[in-house]
Scaffold this motif. Sequence first.
Motif, short mmCIF file in Angstrom:
data_model
loop_
_atom_site.label_atom_id
_atom_site.label_comp_id
_atom_site.label_asym_id
_atom_site.label_seq_id
_atom_site.Cartn_x
_atom_site.Cartn_y
_atom_site.Cartn_z
N VAL A 261 2.69 15.64 10.08
CA VAL A 261 2.74 15.79 8.62
C VAL A 261 4.10 15.30 8.16
O VAL A 261 5.13 15.75 8.66
N VAL A 262 4.10 14.39 7.24
CA VAL A 262 5.34 13.78 6.78
C VAL A 262 5.83 14.45 5.50
O VAL A 262 5.12 14.45 4.48
N PRO B 122 7.23 8.19 1.77
CA PRO B 122 6.53 9.11 2.68
C PRO B 122 5.02 8.98 2.63
O PRO B 122 4.34 9.16 3.65
N ASP B 123 4.47 8.66 1.47
CA ASP B 123 3.02 8.47 1.38
C ASP B 123 2.57 7.28 2.21
O ASP B 123 1.51 7.30 2.85
N VAL B 124 3.39 6.23 2.21
CA VAL B 124 3.07 5.04 3.00
C VAL B 124 3.15 5.37 4.48
O VAL B 124 2.29 4.98 5.29
N VAL B 125 4.18 6.15 4.87
CA VAL B 125 4.33 6.55 6.26
C VAL B 125 3.12 7.37 6.71
O VAL B 125 2.55 7.16 7.79
N ALA B 126 2.71 8.32 5.86
CA ALA B 126 1.56 9.16 6.19
C ALA B 126 0.30 8.32 6.36
O ALA B 126 -0.51 8.56 7.27
N LEU B 127 0.14 7.33 5.48
CA LEU B 127 -1.03 6.46 5.57
C LEU B 127 -1.04 5.67 6.88
O LEU B 127 -2.06 5.55 7.56
N ILE B 128 0.13 5.13 7.24
CA ILE B 128 0.24 4.35 8.49
C ILE B 128 -0.05 5.24 9.70
O ILE B 128 -0.77 4.85 10.63
N LEU B 129 0.49 6.48 9.70
CA LEU B 129 0.25 7.39 10.82
C LEU B 129 -1.22 7.74 10.94
O LEU B 129 -1.77 7.86 12.04
N LYS B 130 -1.87 7.89 9.79
CA LYS B 130 -3.31 8.19 9.81
C LYS B 130 -4.10 7.02 10.40
O LYS B 130 -5.03 7.21 11.21
N GLU B 131 -3.70 5.81 10.00
CA GLU B 131 -4.37 4.62 10.54
C GLU B 131 -4.12 4.48 12.05
O GLU B 131 -5.01 4.08 12.80
N LEU B 132 -2.89 4.81 12.48
CA LEU B 132 -2.58 4.76 13.90
C LEU B 132 -3.43 5.75 14.69
O LEU B 132 -3.90 5.46 15.80
N GLU B 133 -3.63 6.95 14.11
CA GLU B 133 -4.44 7.97 14.78
C GLU B 133 -5.88 7.47 14.95
O GLU B 133 -6.48 7.62 16.03
N LYS B 134 -6.44 6.85 13.90
CA LYS B 134 -7.79 6.29 14.00
C LYS B 134 -7.83 5.14 15.01
O LYS B 134 -8.77 5.01 15.80
#
Length: 585
Positions: free
Chosen positions: A452-453, A467-479
């Motif tokens: 969680v960022v 931070p929203d962009v970071v969170a989006l990238i981390l979510k995409e990495l998880e998928k």
Amino acid sequence: MTLYLFEYTMQIKKQQKFLMTNKSSIFLILFLVLQFPVFSQQKGFYLPDSLKEKSYDYLNNKIDLYEEDTVRALFYLDSYLSKAKLENNLNEAVNAYSNAIFFVSDSLKPVYADSIVAAAMMTNDAPVIGSAYISKGNFYYSIKDYVQALNFYLKASDYISNSNDNYLKYELKYHIAGIKIHLGFNDEALVLLKECVDFFKKYDEYDYQRGYLNSLHSLGLVYNRLGKYDLSTETNEFALKEAKRLNVELTQNYIVHSEGINQYFKKNYSKAIQNIQQALPAIIRNNDFANETVGYFYIGKCYWDQGQQEKALPYFKKVDRVFSEKKYIRPDLRENYELLVGYYKEKGDVKNQLYYINRLMKADSVLNTNFKYMSGKIHKEYDTKALRQAKQEIEKQLAGKEKTTLLLYFSLAVFFFLTLYFFYRYYSNQKLYRQKFEELMGAEKEKPKAIVVEKEDEEKKGLDINPDVVALILKELEKFENRKKFLEKDLTLVNLASAFNTNSNYLSKVINHYRNKNYNTYLNDLRIDYIVELLKSQSRYRNYTIKALADESGFSTPQHFSKAFFASTGIYPSYFLNELNKEQI
């Protein structure tokens, strides 16, 4: 035979000097080429009326037919060139000069090689330019300057590869195979030569027939280099039969020569000597000092291996004579000097021993210059350090300062400690590999925790990304990780960023910060973790080849896979597979 090119030599040299100082003189080079006189024994040659209507193919076939009858060959070469000049056909003029290079003196051959390319450039015809570069490469190959030959073959490839001239493509493929044989890449040469044989044998034209026979001859040579001696004999016998059918006598002699060398490796020494001696006169007439030298060496080896050292020595010394005159040496001929050094050492003739050690060091110098990439593959009885020590010892012995016993003890000590060192390294590596293997077998794969960022945290971390962009990238990495998208091939940072609807700079920073590794390491580790778990859990994958495992895990080559596997786990995939299979038993 007299060629009326000699009287123009000084004029050519003056024009060459001018060209070197005038960068815009390509047109003068062309003029230089076209002003060469004809090549017959009579100055002022005129194309006979009977040949004016004959095709270039007809004249070319006549040149090839009489290649060993120089006077008649030159008559048709004159006719070919005169016809090209009368018709203002620059392409065919280039072909004429490409043929002429085989008839002019050695001192003029470099001039012709340069001039052929210069004239070809003016045609703006890619196949013609490519063919000219092949001719120039062939010239350098003939004088055993393999580095330059390869350079010009590669230039030829730039012009030929996109053309529709299949003959030139396979001619170039044949020459590249020759370079590969010289470099020791025999498996790669084998593939090319099989393709050449299949292509050239389909056509009855003279050039195709020569390409077919030459490819067969080289194929027999490659089988010998690969240690497939029976297959080499089978190929040589078939090639000889085909050469007789097509009535190409010179090629027959080369095949007999090649089979003689092959018979040496089959330990049929009498047959080997007979074959080589039968072929040598034609090879010498062809001014082929390289194959002449190789023939001498293997005749000498035949006598040597039968214990007839005194008969072998004159042939070994002939090899040295050619090396002195032509600087020609190749890895297998190096043994020539090792045997001479050993012979004179056994006889106690330190003067000759020192001479041939110096010659061996000279040979090594030439080999190391031309075969740097092969230095690890050439078996040497004497490395550079040992040669220098032996040379110094003998020089001291000749000066009355004998230290043979000391050198012997020193060499034994070095050998002993080197042996201990290599054994120590081997067992240390085996112990380390086993430890890494057990760690891999005991390790459980952990899934990355969702992160969680927080805005404040992000500002502290200095990523300078929303931070929203970071969170989006981390979510995409998880998928990306959960869906095993990392198994897809050719995944670059740029195209992955595009798939995530972000830019590569942001993606790289996030991976570096949250996965603690750069993009390439991150991607490789995901793939290696995947294949390790697959091999641990599903035994059928343990029967896969390294290439198949690389493909399964998304790597483009087995080499890239093995390198990444070692970087990630500390052991090689082959070791991991072997240990897994041992435990299964």
